[in-house]
Scaffold this active site. Structure first.
Site, PDB file in Angstrom:
ATOM      1  CE1 TYR A 129      -3.946  -2.076   5.262  1.00 50.93           C
ATOM      2  CE2 TYR A 129      -3.121   0.095   4.697  1.00 50.93           C
ATOM      3  CZ  TYR A 129      -3.634  -1.125   4.308  1.00 50.93           C
ATOM      4  OH  TYR A 129      -3.820  -1.395   2.976  1.00 50.93           O
TER       5      TYR A 129
ATOM      6  CB  SER B 186      -0.854   0.004   1.270  1.00 50.79           C
ATOM      7  OG  SER B 186      -1.508   1.247   1.430  1.00 50.79           O
TER       8      SER B 186
HETATM    9  N1  LIG Z   1      -8.802  -0.942  -0.851  1.00 49.54           N
HETATM   10  C1  LIG Z   1      -7.798  -0.093  -0.993  1.00 49.54           C
HETATM   11  O1  LIG Z   1      -7.993   1.120  -1.243  1.00 49.54           O
HETATM   12  C2  LIG Z   1      -6.371  -0.582  -0.908  1.00 49.54           C
HETATM   13  C3  LIG Z   1      -5.339   0.318  -1.170  1.00 49.54           C
HETATM   14  C4  LIG Z   1      -4.014  -0.118  -1.100  1.00 49.54           C
HETATM   15  C5  LIG Z   1      -3.746  -1.441  -0.761  1.00 49.54           C
HETATM   16  N2  LIG Z   1      -4.762  -2.307  -0.492  1.00 49.54           N
HETATM   17  C6  LIG Z   1      -4.406  -3.682  -0.133  1.00 49.54           C
HETATM   18  O2  LIG Z   1      -4.998  -4.553  -1.066  1.00 49.54           O
HETATM   19  C7  LIG Z   1      -5.271  -5.819  -0.459  1.00 49.54           C
HETATM   20  C8  LIG Z   1      -6.731  -6.194  -0.705  1.00 49.54           C
HETATM   21  O3  LIG Z   1      -7.532  -5.152  -0.186  1.00 49.54           O
HETATM   22  P1  LIG Z   1      -9.114  -5.061  -0.448  1.00 49.54           P
HETATM   23  O4  LIG Z   1      -9.487  -3.636  -0.288  1.00 49.54           O
HETATM   24  O5  LIG Z   1      -9.464  -5.802  -1.692  1.00 49.54           O
HETATM   25  O6  LIG Z   1      -9.657  -5.854   0.862  1.00 49.54           O
HETATM   26  P2  LIG Z   1     -11.003  -6.696   1.100  1.00 49.54           P
HETATM   27  O7  LIG Z   1     -11.304  -6.598   2.556  1.00 49.54           O
HETATM   28  O8  LIG Z   1     -12.075  -6.305   0.144  1.00 49.54           O
HETATM   29  O9  LIG Z   1     -10.551  -8.193   0.735  1.00 49.54           O
HETATM   30  C9  LIG Z   1      -9.640  -8.876   1.524  1.00 49.54           C
HETATM   31  C10 LIG Z   1      -9.921 -10.365   1.419  1.00 49.54           C
HETATM   32  O10 LIG Z   1      -8.977 -11.030   2.277  1.00 49.54           O
HETATM   33  C11 LIG Z   1      -9.656 -12.051   3.000  1.00 49.54           C
HETATM   34  N3  LIG Z   1      -8.963 -12.329   4.252  1.00 49.54           N
HETATM   35  C12 LIG Z   1      -8.892 -11.553   5.362  1.00 49.54           C
HETATM   36  N4  LIG Z   1      -8.210 -12.173   6.336  1.00 49.54           N
HETATM   37  C13 LIG Z   1      -7.818 -13.384   5.834  1.00 49.54           C
HETATM   38  C14 LIG Z   1      -7.094 -14.477   6.355  1.00 49.54           C
HETATM   39  N5  LIG Z   1      -6.639 -14.466   7.617  1.00 49.54           N
HETATM   40  N6  LIG Z   1      -6.858 -15.547   5.556  1.00 49.54           N
HETATM   41  C15 LIG Z   1      -7.344 -15.572   4.284  1.00 49.54           C
HETATM   42  N7  LIG Z   1      -8.051 -14.566   3.740  1.00 49.54           N
HETATM   43  C16 LIG Z   1      -8.291 -13.487   4.507  1.00 49.54           C
HETATM   44  C17 LIG Z   1     -11.057 -11.480   3.230  1.00 49.54           C
HETATM   45  O11 LIG Z   1     -11.996 -12.500   3.536  1.00 49.54           O
HETATM   46  C18 LIG Z   1     -11.326 -10.750   1.915  1.00 49.54           C
HETATM   47  O12 LIG Z   1     -11.952 -11.596   0.970  1.00 49.54           O
HETATM   48  C19 LIG Z   1      -4.920  -5.661   1.025  1.00 49.54           C
HETATM   49  O13 LIG Z   1      -3.647  -6.191   1.279  1.00 49.54           O
HETATM   50  C20 LIG Z   1      -4.928  -4.150   1.209  1.00 49.54           C
HETATM   51  O14 LIG Z   1      -4.076  -3.756   2.267  1.00 49.54           O
HETATM   52  C21 LIG Z   1      -6.077  -1.908  -0.562  1.00 49.54           C
END
Ligand SMILES: NC(=O)c1ccc[n+]([C@@H]2O[C@H](COP(=O)([O-])OP(=O)(O)OC[C@H]3O[C@@H](n4cnc5c(N)ncnc54)[C@H](O)[C@@H]3O)[C@@H](O)[C@H]2O)c1
Length: 262
Positions: A156, A143
């Site tokens: 985070y 991120s």
């Molecule tokens: N959404 C944003 O704006 C953003 C920005 C930068 C980085 N990210 C990163 O992108 C990645 C995905 O983010 P997102 O927004 O799609 O999140 P999200 O919450 O929509 O999806 C995350 C998924 O991970 C699964 N998960 C959580 N804990 C788990 C575990 N212990 N074992 C297996 N699966 C597990 C959840 O069930 C979910 O399906 C993350 O690493 C997040 O930090 C997101």
């Protein structure tokens, strides 16, 4: 057009929804055989179903990435079915946001556990398989919070800063075995459930402004003038996974429209 990842056995963690779901389909479109992992079985089945219709489903698995036994067992099953793996996308991540003096210790630990230790566990067992083939690619979804601290975001940010240290250190350990390890640092993914279901409403309430104004406030921080999309991240992930990035390891690539410069 030529597919860039034809036949590559690819594990995507957190594939049930959000960016992980989009990455699964994006990699499938490039010819990869995708093994989706998630802790949420209902969403996992949905992703696996769509991969199946695309004829690109490897082996789906309900895996908690913080549980070393579950991860090592599933890796063994994938090895016996497919002979190993080519690509790991360590995408699963969580976020809870509190001001530092109010941060509950259990929530702090949970974030570090999933975002940092979970990445370590998956990479450890993926690398064991990749070492046997002397080839492989590990990509962590990090991120912009992995490079710059942010308000109410200590756990985070700490977990994501840690992820870059882990990425660099694994890149050094694994380079002699032909395994490349890189991270991607996306900007704000407005289309994700995180923003759609929670952050827009939270910020709108906190600042007393409309959701449209919240969007504008964030987009104004981006020199390229728009939020990050799943497609932006998929493009870079496909490149990093392919041989076109064969001279890249230990990097944490910003996909932010230049936001980190402001
Ligand atoms: N959404 C944003 O704006 C953003 C920005 C930068 C980085 N990210 C990163 O992108 C990645 C995905 O983010 P997102 O927004 O799609 O999140 P999200 O919450 O929509 O999806 C995350 C998924 O991970 C699964 N998960 C959580 N804990 C788990 C575990 N212990 N074992 C297996 N699966 C597990 C959840 O069930 C979910 O399906 C993350 O690493 C997040 O930090 C997101």
């Amino acid at each position: 057009m030529k597919q860039m990842l034809k036949g590559m056995i690819t594990i995507v963690t957190g594939a049930g929804r959000g960016l992980g779901e989009a990455l699964s389909y994006g990699f499938a479109q490039e010819g990869a055989i995708v093994c989706p992992w998630d802790i949420d079985e209902e969403n996992l089945n949905k992703t696996a179903g769509k991969l199946e219709t695309m004829k690109r489903l490897g082996k789906k698995a309900k895996v908690d990435i913080t549980d070393e036994k579950q991860v090592s067992k599933e890796m063994e099953l994938i090895e016996s079915e497919f002979g190993g793996i080519d690509i790991l996308i360590a995408n699963a991540g969580i976020l809870y946001s509190y001001e530092i003096t109010e941060f509950p210790e259990d929530r702090w630990r949970k974030i570090i556990e999933v975002n940092l230790t979970g990445y370590f566990i998956c990479a450890k067992y993926a690398a064991r398989l990749m070492k046997k083939k002397r080839k492989g690619v590990i990509i962590q979804i990090n991120s912009k919070s992995g490079k710059k601290g942010s308000y109410w975001n200590s756990a985070y940010a700490a977990s994501k800063f840690g992820g870059i240290g882990l990425t660099q250190s694994m890149a050094l350990d694994l380079a002699p075995f032909g395994i490349r390890v890189n991270a991607i640092c996306p900007g704000n993914l407005f289309e994700s459930p995180l923003w759609q279901k929670s952050l827009f409403q939270q910020y709108s309430k906190k600042w007393g402004i409309s959701i449209e104004e919240v969007k504008r406030k964030y987009v104004e921080q981006v020199p390229l003038g728009r939020p990050c999309t799943y497609k932006d991240v998929i493009n870079v992930a496909v490149f990093l996974a392919s041989d076109r990035a064969e001279y890249m390891t230990g990097q944490a690539i910003n996909v932010t429209g230049g936001q980190e410069m402001r």
